[in-house]
Design a protein around this motif. Structure first.
Motif, mmCIF file in Angstrom:
data_model
loop_
_atom_site.group_PDB
_atom_site.id
_atom_site.type_symbol
_atom_site.label_atom_id
_atom_site.label_comp_id
_atom_site.label_asym_id
_atom_site.label_seq_id
_atom_site.Cartn_x
_atom_site.Cartn_y
_atom_site.Cartn_z
ATOM 1 N N LYS A 512 -15.252 11.158 22.493
ATOM 2 C CA LYS A 512 -16.631 11.620 22.631
ATOM 3 C C LYS A 512 -16.768 12.721 23.671
ATOM 4 C CE LYS A 512 -21.333 9.918 23.425
ATOM 5 N NZ LYS A 512 -22.173 8.731 23.754
ATOM 6 N N SER A 513 -16.115 12.569 24.802
ATOM 7 C CA SER A 513 -16.224 13.586 25.852
ATOM 8 C C SER A 513 -14.879 13.844 26.514
ATOM 9 C CB SER A 513 -17.247 13.152 26.906
ATOM 10 O OG SER A 513 -16.867 11.914 27.487
ATOM 11 N N ALA A 514 -13.813 13.654 25.750
ATOM 12 C CA ALA A 514 -12.483 13.842 26.327
ATOM 13 C C ALA A 514 -11.461 14.091 25.224
ATOM 14 C CB ALA A 514 -12.079 12.617 27.149
ATOM 15 N N LEU A 515 -10.318 14.585 25.644
ATOM 16 C CA LEU A 515 -9.170 14.753 24.756
ATOM 17 C C LEU A 515 -8.054 13.877 25.294
ATOM 18 C CD1 LEU A 515 -7.761 16.406 22.417
ATOM 19 C CD2 LEU A 515 -6.924 17.922 24.230
ATOM 20 N N ALA A 516 -7.501 13.009 24.440
ATOM 21 C CA ALA A 516 -6.411 12.125 24.851
ATOM 22 C C ALA A 516 -5.117 12.606 24.210
ATOM 23 C CB ALA A 516 -6.700 10.684 24.443
ATOM 24 N N ILE A 517 -4.053 12.670 25.009
ATOM 25 C CA ILE A 517 -2.756 13.103 24.499
ATOM 26 C C ILE A 517 -1.658 12.219 25.077
ATOM 27 C CG2 ILE A 517 -3.398 15.530 24.196
ATOM 28 C CD1 ILE A 517 -1.796 16.023 26.856
ATOM 29 N N HIS A 518 -0.563 12.141 24.351
ATOM 30 C CA HIS A 518 0.635 11.522 24.917
ATOM 31 C C HIS A 518 1.216 12.503 25.927
ATOM 32 C CE1 HIS A 518 4.836 10.007 25.021
ATOM 33 N NE2 HIS A 518 4.250 8.834 24.824
ATOM 34 N N ILE A 519 1.842 11.987 26.971
ATOM 35 C CA ILE A 519 2.331 12.862 28.034
ATOM 36 C C ILE A 519 3.359 13.865 27.521
ATOM 37 C CG2 ILE A 519 4.209 11.336 28.802
ATOM 38 C CD1 ILE A 519 3.249 12.070 31.713
ATOM 39 N N SER A 520 4.056 13.519 26.451
ATOM 40 C CA SER A 520 5.044 14.437 25.877
ATOM 41 C C SER A 520 4.394 15.658 25.248
ATOM 42 C CB SER A 520 5.886 13.710 24.823
ATOM 43 O OG SER A 520 5.072 13.317 23.720
ATOM 44 N N ALA A 521 3.097 15.562 24.938
ATOM 45 C CA ALA A 521 2.392 16.669 24.284
ATOM 46 C C ALA A 521 1.706 17.593 25.282
ATOM 47 C CB ALA A 521 1.357 16.115 23.300
ATOM 48 N N LEU A 522 1.797 17.279 26.563
ATOM 49 C CA LEU A 522 1.082 18.058 27.577
ATOM 50 C C LEU A 522 1.458 19.532 27.533
ATOM 51 C CD1 LEU A 522 -0.804 18.159 30.041
ATOM 52 C CD2 LEU A 522 1.161 17.579 31.471
ATOM 53 N N GLU A 523 2.744 19.809 27.422
ATOM 54 C CA GLU A 523 3.174 21.206 27.457
ATOM 55 C C GLU A 523 2.802 21.965 26.187
ATOM 56 O OE1 GLU A 523 7.836 20.752 26.205
ATOM 57 O OE2 GLU A 523 7.243 20.124 28.224
ATOM 58 N N SER A 524 2.295 21.261 25.170
ATOM 59 C CA SER A 524 1.852 21.922 23.942
ATOM 60 C C SER A 524 0.402 22.392 24.032
ATOM 61 C CB SER A 524 1.992 20.965 22.747
ATOM 62 O OG SER A 524 3.323 20.539 22.593
ATOM 63 N N LEU A 525 -0.285 21.986 25.088
ATOM 64 C CA LEU A 525 -1.690 22.365 25.246
ATOM 65 C C LEU A 525 -1.826 23.823 25.668
ATOM 66 C CD1 LEU A 525 -3.180 19.282 27.140
ATOM 67 C CD2 LEU A 525 -3.348 19.800 24.704
ATOM 68 N N GLU A 526 -3.045 24.330 25.532
ATOM 69 C CA GLU A 526 -3.352 25.666 26.021
ATOM 70 C C GLU A 526 -3.103 25.725 27.531
ATOM 71 O OE1 GLU A 526 -4.535 28.611 24.640
ATOM 72 O OE2 GLU A 526 -3.948 27.691 22.737
ATOM 73 N N PRO A 527 -2.659 26.870 28.045
ATOM 74 C CA PRO A 527 -2.348 26.978 29.480
ATOM 75 C C PRO A 527 -3.485 26.529 30.397
ATOM 76 C CG PRO A 527 -1.577 28.926 28.320
ATOM 77 C CD PRO A 527 -2.347 28.112 27.319
ATOM 78 N N LEU A 528 -4.728 26.829 30.030
ATOM 79 C CA LEU A 528 -5.850 26.459 30.893
ATOM 80 C C LEU A 528 -6.011 24.944 30.972
ATOM 81 C CD1 LEU A 528 -8.046 27.679 32.677
ATOM 82 C CD2 LEU A 528 -9.593 27.620 30.721
ATOM 83 N N LEU A 529 -5.733 24.240 29.873
ATOM 84 C CA LEU A 529 -5.809 22.777 29.899
ATOM 85 C C LEU A 529 -4.658 22.191 30.712
ATOM 86 C CD1 LEU A 529 -6.890 21.825 26.253
ATOM 87 C CD2 LEU A 529 -8.294 22.029 28.310
ATOM 88 N N ARG A 530 -3.499 22.804 30.639
ATOM 89 C CA ARG A 530 -2.377 22.361 31.480
ATOM 90 C C ARG A 530 -2.719 22.556 32.957
ATOM 91 N NH1 ARG A 530 3.023 25.223 29.942
ATOM 92 N NH2 ARG A 530 3.836 23.681 31.429
ATOM 93 N N LEU A 531 -3.381 23.659 33.262
ATOM 94 C CA LEU A 531 -3.790 23.914 34.643
ATOM 95 C C LEU A 531 -4.840 22.904 35.087
ATOM 96 C CD1 LEU A 531 -3.813 25.610 37.215
ATOM 97 C CD2 LEU A 531 -5.414 27.179 36.100
ATOM 98 N N TYR A 532 -5.768 22.584 34.201
ATOM 99 C CA TYR A 532 -6.826 21.605 34.486
ATOM 100 C C TYR A 532 -6.205 20.260 34.853
ATOM 101 C CZ TYR A 532 -11.326 19.190 33.544
ATOM 102 O OH TYR A 532 -12.486 18.454 33.631
ATOM 103 N N GLU A 533 -5.203 19.837 34.072
ATOM 104 C CA GLU A 533 -4.492 18.593 34.387
ATOM 105 C C GLU A 533 -3.681 18.742 35.666
ATOM 106 O OE1 GLU A 533 -1.203 15.882 34.770
ATOM 107 O OE2 GLU A 533 -0.969 18.016 34.277
ATOM 108 N N GLY A 534 -3.110 19.923 35.867
ATOM 109 C CA GLY A 534 -2.300 20.164 37.056
ATOM 110 C C GLY A 534 -3.088 20.062 38.343
ATOM 111 N N CYS A 535 -4.390 20.332 38.266
ATOM 112 C CA CYS A 535 -5.235 20.199 39.457
ATOM 113 C C CYS A 535 -5.224 18.759 39.966
ATOM 114 C CB CYS A 535 -6.666 20.624 39.143
ATOM 115 S SG CYS A 535 -6.851 22.391 38.836
#
Length: 664
Positions: A512-535
């Motif tokens: 509803k208000s989030a995107l859930a991924i397996h940790i193995s898929a993290l590097e497949s995300l758009e760079p800005l989303l990887r940065l968002y998680e990296g924060c």
């Protein structure tokens, strides 16, 4: 302002949508200093209630959303008292223009305040102090069932039950201890030592991070029973340790890697605690591992506050840190920039060059060397010679320069240049695959540079020669790379953009208000989303063993979830969760390991990429469950009992990742 029903409804709407102040179902409360930050309509409305000079001294203003009334509340000790008492309330009825006074100055049980930071703006001088106290009280469960702690006597009862009181805005023992009494408390630190059957978390994480090489020496400062020393030695490394109780005769030795695991949190003396950290650092030639307990709700263990820590019933001191507090302590004492690895675990590198190389490795994507598309006699003849070149490009996203490739001499004797040699590789592989690798490596570096702004971004001189060459090849210059990284970092706070990327992500399960991924898929995300998680992961660290990440966009939040047996169990249950609020880096924990009805995971295929080893198996199960209507009402099957009831109603059972009819 003429007060009509419509006008009052407008006032109510502005109160309920106010960005500042404490909003309750029937009122908005705000500190007098924040009035100027309110919506102009509310400011104008409030001005009409100022019918007496006494109001000027009020601490809080209460806007009723039930009736056109404004109350002025007087808390004389608002700044100094962590939970100030109400002394006077002046209620102004804006319809009748009547003013009523309620005097609490002689009451032995007046109303008191909690969560003071909610009434003021973030730039209020003591905002951080107020917010920190609230965080500690929440973590200890003091603010649960808030309706029963609204008055002084009820609040004191709760504090007594927890054996707590206050010194300024800090929680301490029920009664302050004199210096004599402090000496009488015999802290038995050795009882805090734990007999382990395997490596401790900090040392295991260091091994998994690749910090140990065949020549590495290891020293455990405060080794307790010596379990880590023994197991590291059994793994073939030069290993030794010292402990003030169990191995006090052993010498303190310098080593490449020194472990200070859960030591500083059992030393009650501030000076001695600092000395232990400094001494361990002085013995370190490469990496110091520092681990300490982080703040969790331990009230069930029978603990009380003691100084800046607590004493357990075993009479052992435990200093519980917040994650950021621990980093700040390490950094200030050692004058370093420690790297968070997990909850309460930090690596401190002696060599800044090595530290930056490690940071880059934390955000590096994983690739396989592109597959050979066709057979070519010339390539087959030279494949052993060309393989190191292909592996280098896969690792760095570029061709090597002089001195970077082990078989450089042989390769150049045959092909003259790396570029000429790579042309042979391109004859049997897909150019697009190599371009994708180069782009991913470029994104990895951008992510590293953007996240480095949270500490002190290194100068180009502090980077290894290999990384310098990466940046030169992929960006042209360090200055340009930093500029692009800063532009990306500026966008990370744009929740609308984050939401758009999440909602349109080809990878992950859209909630509803989030995107859930397996940790193995993290590097497949758009760079800005990887940065968002990296924060979150760069500043706090991830929950150990977390295998699912939830990226929220409605509020800036990252959640790390651990589902044991993710691959084997078709519907694993949630074991634990850690939520990190990106706005203030607050951390919340949830433990479902003993819960009788924990949340259960569905549609695992949506969390992983299509090249995940078990993707087809997961996908077939989801398709089967959808066809049978098992996933029609996700709310009903969110928890284990609901899911089991659903299976029972449909007369089906799970055998591995396959649904079969239950004929019983």
């Amino acid at each position: 302002m003429f007060l009509t029903t419509d006008t009052f409804n407008t006032i109510v709407e502005h109160c309920q949508n106010s960005q500042i102040g404490k909003i309750l179902p029937n009122a908005l409360y705000i500190h007098s200093s924040a009035i100027a930050a309110l919506d102009p309509i509310l400011q104008q409305y409030e001005q009409q209630a100022r019918m007496t000079d006494e109001i000027e001294q009020a601490t809080l203003v209460k806007f009723s959303t039930e009736k056109p009334k404004i109350s002025y509340l007087f808390y004389p000790d608002f700044d100094n008292d962590p939970h100030p008492a109400l002394t006077l309330s002046i209620v102004v009825d804006l319809q009748t223009k009547q003013t009523n006074y309620w005097d609490y100055s002689d009451s032995n049980n007046p109303p008191i305040l909690h969560r003071k930071e909610t009434f003021v703006t973030p730039d209020y001088p003591q905002y951080e102090e107020f917010a920190h106290l609230t965080y500690i009280e929440e973590a200890l469960g003091l603010l649960n069932l808030s309706r029963s702690i609204g008055t002084r006597l009820e609040w004191e009862k709760r504090l007594n039950r927890y054996h707590l009181t206050f010194e300024n805005h800090s929680l301490v023992c029920l009664r302050p201890l004199s210096s004599t009494e402090r000496l009488q408390i015999q802290i038995e630190r050795h009882k805090a030592a734990i007999k382990r059957k395997s490596l401790s978390r900090p040392v295991r994480l260091a091994l998994e991070a690749g910090l140990f090489t065949p020549e590495t020496t290891f020293f455990d400062y405060g080794c307790g029973y010596g379990g880590d020393v023994k197991r590291i030695a059994q793994a073939g490394y030069d290993s030794s340790g010292w402990d003030p109780y169990y191995f006090q005769d052993h010498p303190k030795k310098s080593a490449n890697i020194v472990n200070l695991g859960y030591i500083i949190n059992v030393i009650e003396d501030l000076k001695e605690r600092q000395e232990a950290l400094i001494n361990a650092w002085e013995l370190t030639s490469q990496v110091l591992i520092v681990a300490a307990q982080v703040l969790i709700d331990d009230r069930d263990r029978g603990i009380v506050a003691y100084g800046d820590g607590i004493i357990t019933r075993r009479n052992t001191f435990q200093k519980y840190y917040e994650q950021e507090e621990l980093k700040l302590y390490i950094d200030q004492v050692l004058k370093v920039d420690s790297i968070p690895i997990g909850l309460g675990i930090y690596f401190v590198f002696r060599d800044e060059n090595q530290a930056q190389t490690f940071r880059i490795s934390q955000v590096r994507s994983h690739f396989s060397t592109p597959r050979i598309q066709s057979q070519l006699k010339r390539f087959e003849d030279y494949e052993p010679l060309l393989t190191p070149l292909m592996e280098f490009f896969t690792e760095r996203g570029r061709l090597p320069v002089t001195g970077e490739l082990s078989n450089e001499l042989e390769l150049k004797q045959e092909f003259r240049t790396f570029r000429q040699a790579f042309k042979v590789v391109l004859q049997v592989t897909n150019q697009e695959d190599w371009d994708n690798i180069a782009e991913k490596r470029r994104q990895d570096l951008l992510l590293y540079l953007a996240l480095s702004q949270f500490s002190d971004r290194p100068s180009i001189k502090e980077l290894s020669d290999t990384v310098k060459q990466d940046i030169k090849t992929l960006f042209g210059s360090y200055q340009k790379a930093c500029m692009v990284a800063d532009i990306m970092l500026c966008q990370v706070g744009d929740l609308e953009k984050i939401a758009n990327l999440c909602q349109n992500s080809p990878v992950g399960k859209k909630l509803k208000s989030a995107l859930a991924i397996h940790i193995s898929a993290l590097e497949s995300l758009e760079p800005l989303l990887r940065l968002y998680e990296g924060c979150a992961s760069r500043t706090i660290g991830r929950l150990e063993e977390a295998n699912v990440i939830k990226i929220s966009w409605q509020t800036p939040k990252i959640s790390y979830l651990f589902y044991p047996d993710f691959d084997e169990n078709p519907h694993p249950t949630l074991h634990s969760i850690m939520e990190i609020q990106l706005g203030d880096l607050r951390v919340k924990y949830g433990d479902f390991s003993r819960h009788k009805n924990p949340p259960v995971l569905h549609q695992k295929d949506a969390l992983v990429t299509s090249n995940y080893p078990f993707y087809e198996q997961f996908s077939q199960l989801t398709k089967q469950e959808q066809e049978l209507g098992l996933l029609d009402n996700l709310k009903e099957i969110y928890r284990l009992e609901g899911w089991l009831n659903c299976l029972e109603k449909r007369s089906v059972i799970l055998q591995g990742h396959e649904l079969v009819m239950n004929n019983e």
